[in-house]
Design a protein around this motif. Structure first.
Motif, short mmCIF file in Angstrom:
data_model
loop_
_atom_site.label_atom_id
_atom_site.label_comp_id
_atom_site.label_asym_id
_atom_site.label_seq_id
_atom_site.Cartn_x
_atom_site.Cartn_y
_atom_site.Cartn_z
N ASN A 421 3.78 15.29 -7.80
CA ASN A 421 3.50 15.61 -6.39
C ASN A 421 4.31 14.66 -5.51
OD1 ASN A 421 2.41 16.25 -3.88
ND2 ASN A 421 0.32 16.38 -4.65
N PRO A 422 5.61 14.89 -5.36
CA PRO A 422 6.46 13.96 -4.60
C PRO A 422 5.99 13.68 -3.17
CG PRO A 422 7.82 15.43 -5.90
CD PRO A 422 6.41 15.95 -6.01
N PRO A 423 5.65 14.67 -2.35
CA PRO A 423 5.24 14.35 -0.97
C PRO A 423 4.01 13.46 -0.92
CG PRO A 423 5.74 16.69 -1.19
CD PRO A 423 5.69 16.13 -2.57
N TYR A 424 3.04 13.74 -1.77
CA TYR A 424 1.79 12.97 -1.79
C TYR A 424 2.06 11.54 -2.26
CZ TYR A 424 -3.19 12.03 -2.72
OH TYR A 424 -4.46 11.52 -2.72
N THR A 425 2.87 11.39 -3.29
CA THR A 425 3.16 10.07 -3.84
C THR A 425 3.88 9.20 -2.82
OG1 THR A 425 3.34 10.97 -6.08
CG2 THR A 425 4.35 8.83 -5.68
N MET A 426 4.89 9.74 -2.17
CA MET A 426 5.65 8.96 -1.20
C MET A 426 4.79 8.59 0.01
SD MET A 426 8.44 8.16 -2.44
CE MET A 426 9.45 8.58 -3.86
N ALA A 427 3.90 9.50 0.41
CA ALA A 427 3.00 9.20 1.53
C ALA A 427 2.03 8.09 1.15
CB ALA A 427 2.25 10.46 1.95
N LEU A 428 1.52 8.10 -0.09
CA LEU A 428 0.62 7.05 -0.55
C LEU A 428 1.29 5.68 -0.49
CD1 LEU A 428 -1.24 8.41 -3.72
CD2 LEU A 428 -2.29 7.57 -1.63
N ILE A 429 2.54 5.63 -0.95
CA ILE A 429 3.26 4.35 -0.96
C ILE A 429 3.46 3.85 0.46
CG2 ILE A 429 5.45 3.26 -1.52
CD1 ILE A 429 5.63 5.16 -3.94
N GLN A 430 3.95 4.72 1.35
CA GLN A 430 4.21 4.31 2.73
C GLN A 430 2.92 3.93 3.44
OE1 GLN A 430 7.04 3.63 4.15
NE2 GLN A 430 6.01 3.07 6.06
N ASN A 431 1.86 4.70 3.24
CA ASN A 431 0.57 4.42 3.85
C ASN A 431 0.08 3.04 3.43
OD1 ASN A 431 -2.57 4.47 3.35
ND2 ASN A 431 -2.22 6.02 4.94
N SER A 432 0.26 2.68 2.17
CA SER A 432 -0.22 1.40 1.65
C SER A 432 0.61 0.23 2.18
CB SER A 432 -0.19 1.43 0.12
OG SER A 432 -0.99 2.48 -0.37
N ILE A 433 1.93 0.43 2.30
CA ILE A 433 2.78 -0.62 2.85
C ILE A 433 2.35 -0.93 4.28
CG2 ILE A 433 5.13 -1.15 3.62
CD1 ILE A 433 6.14 0.41 1.15
N GLU A 434 2.08 0.13 5.05
CA GLU A 434 1.63 -0.07 6.44
C GLU A 434 0.32 -0.84 6.51
OE1 GLU A 434 1.42 3.74 8.30
OE2 GLU A 434 3.53 4.21 7.94
N ALA A 435 -0.59 -0.58 5.56
CA ALA A 435 -1.89 -1.25 5.56
C ALA A 435 -1.78 -2.74 5.26
CB ALA A 435 -2.80 -0.58 4.53
N LEU A 436 -0.70 -3.14 4.62
CA LEU A 436 -0.52 -4.55 4.24
C LEU A 436 0.24 -5.36 5.27
CD1 LEU A 436 0.33 -3.80 0.50
CD2 LEU A 436 -1.68 -5.08 1.28
N LYS A 437 0.71 -4.73 6.33
CA LYS A 437 1.48 -5.45 7.37
C LYS A 437 0.56 -6.31 8.21
CE LYS A 437 5.25 -2.09 7.68
NZ LYS A 437 5.95 -1.11 8.53
#
Length: 437
Positions: A421-437
């Motif tokens: 599920n490429p769209p879901y996977t990439m969104a999960l990664i980006q969402n998590s990076i934002e949460a750690l800022k």
């Protein structure tokens, strides 16, 4: 009356002896032409023989012996099936849960009875043909009803982190052979029921019954804990009265092999306060237009034997119907996935009070006691009779950091590197990076 009966018996006796002398030697059949042969019928076992024959099964068995299911992880069978029974009758319940997917016996019992034997199994084997197959066909009218291949399970399966909810691989809500796969290929807690999905709805508690997630709004926290106490009861066996066991949630994160979750676009956490949103569940093209079986049990490439069929390895024969150059596309996507995961790892490790690199090149939780600033103890070990009981909890993590770590474990636990599920996977990664800022 008596005389009449006697007379009838005499007559019947004479008739019997008279008939014994009859012969048909003088019978001469009337000559004539042979009748025309009837139309040839269909063998009653013809449809069965297409599957149930040595000629058909031999290549399948050879293919399965090349699969990760057949040879195991890293060449080991990776089989778990038994528990340690302590002298007081309690259980060190760390393997019966694993046996549900890591042994033939546990897997079959779950499909038959809804759960594995809590005692575990004295003799256990890796899953083979009769694990996934082996029951009577639900119908023999394959033309009308389809061939279910005698699969043990084609209906929706319980979600392991929330058994009251069911997962279904069928986009229409019907049955699907892929439900055989997602019964195991999904996120699951540890053998004691910890490692919950870190969201309020799960109402996760520690071994003493205290809630793990506290606070509200932007000040929500997640508590890591370790506790040593009497071994818990695992029915029908009693709780420990002498033997102790270690419990903790210090490895919080989903178990590897959760391909089903990513494929269906579920179980990731859309972390509050981020701008990247996750696609809706069950909307990915690989879910709506394909299935586990279509991609992983496709026809092998011409002239090869190490892909397709029961090797479970992609042969890309189905992929070409949507992707003109699927192998090149996969290589490119995997490179992108690796790059994005490295960014997420860096974001996690930047929070050095909470995360550390591990020996495998991944990220682990930095679990230590908040009072002593020492790592959680690993001794005395589970199963000893030492009366010392320790309970340790560390400084609470910001909840969103733990949720980012959950998402990280979810994406790296899928050996497909996000391709399910490429769209879901990439969104999960980006969402998590934002949460750690």
């Amino acid at each position: 009356m008596k005389t009449v009966k006697q007379t009838m018996l005499v007559v019947l006796g004479l008739l019997f002896f008279a008939l014994q002398g009859c012969t048909h030697d003088d019978y001469i059949p009337v000559p004539g032409q042979d009748g025309a042969d009837g139309a040839p019928g269909v063998s009653g076992t013809a449809s069965c023989e297409s599957c149930h024959s040595v000629e058909h099964k031999k290549p399948i068995i050879d293919a399965y012996n090349l699969s990760a299911h057949g040879i195991g992880v890293g060449g080991t069978k990776h089989i778990y099936g038994t528990n340690t029974t302590y002298a007081d009758g309690s259980l060190n319940s760390n393997r019966a849960f694993c046996s549900e997917c890591h042994s033939q016996e546990g897997y079959i019992d779950v499909k038959k009875y809804g759960k594995a034997n809590p005692r575990g199994y004295d003799n256990f084997n890796s899953i083979n043909c009769e694990g996934c197959h082996g029951v009577t066909h639900r119908s023999f009218n394959f033309t009308k009803d389809g061939n279910d291949y005698g699969l043990r399970n084609i209906a929706a399966v319980p979600q392991k982190i929330n058994p009251t909810f069911f997962l279904n691989a069928s986009p229409t809500g019907g049955v699907s052979s892929a439900n055989t796969c997602i019964g195991c290929h999904q996120a699951r807690p540890d053998s004691n029921g910890y490692y919950k999905r870190p969201v309020f709805e799960m109402n996760e508690k520690d071994a003493s019954g205290n809630v793990v997630i506290t606070g509200s709004g932007s000040t929500q926290f997640y508590r890591f804990w370790s506790q040593r106490k009497f071994a818990d009861a695992v029915g029908p066996y009693p709780a420990g009265t002498t033997y102790y066991k270690n419990y903790s949630n210090t490895g919080t994160g989903v178990h590897a092999s959760e391909q089903g979750d990513l494929w269906m676009g579920i179980n990731g956490i859309d972390i509050e306060g981020t701008t990247t949103r996750l696609p809706a569940a069950k909307t990915a093209k690989h879910y709506t237009n394909s299935s586990c079986v279509q991609c992983h049990m496709d026809k092998p490439k011409a002239g090869t034997v190490d892909n397709g069929s029961h090797t479970m390895k992609l042969s890309f024969q189905t992929c070409v119907s949507c992707h003109p150059a699927p192998e090149t596309l996969l290589t490119t996507f995997h490179a992108k996935f690796d790059t994005e995961v490295e960014k997420l790892k860096s974001a996690l490790l930047a929070k050095s009070n909470y995360f550390i690199p591990d020996s495998r090149g991944a990220v682990s939780i930095k679990a230590f006691d908040s009072t002593t600033n020492l790592p959680f103890p690993t001794s005395p070990a589970s199963g000893t009779t030492t009366a010392t009981v320790w309970y340790q909890s560390r400084t609470d993590f910001p909840l969103k950091y733990v949720q980012a770590y959950w998402n990280y474990k979810l994406v790296i636990g899928d050996e497909g590197k996000g391709v399910h599920n490429p769209p879901y996977t990439m969104a999960l990664i980006q969402n998590s990076i934002e949460a750690l800022k």
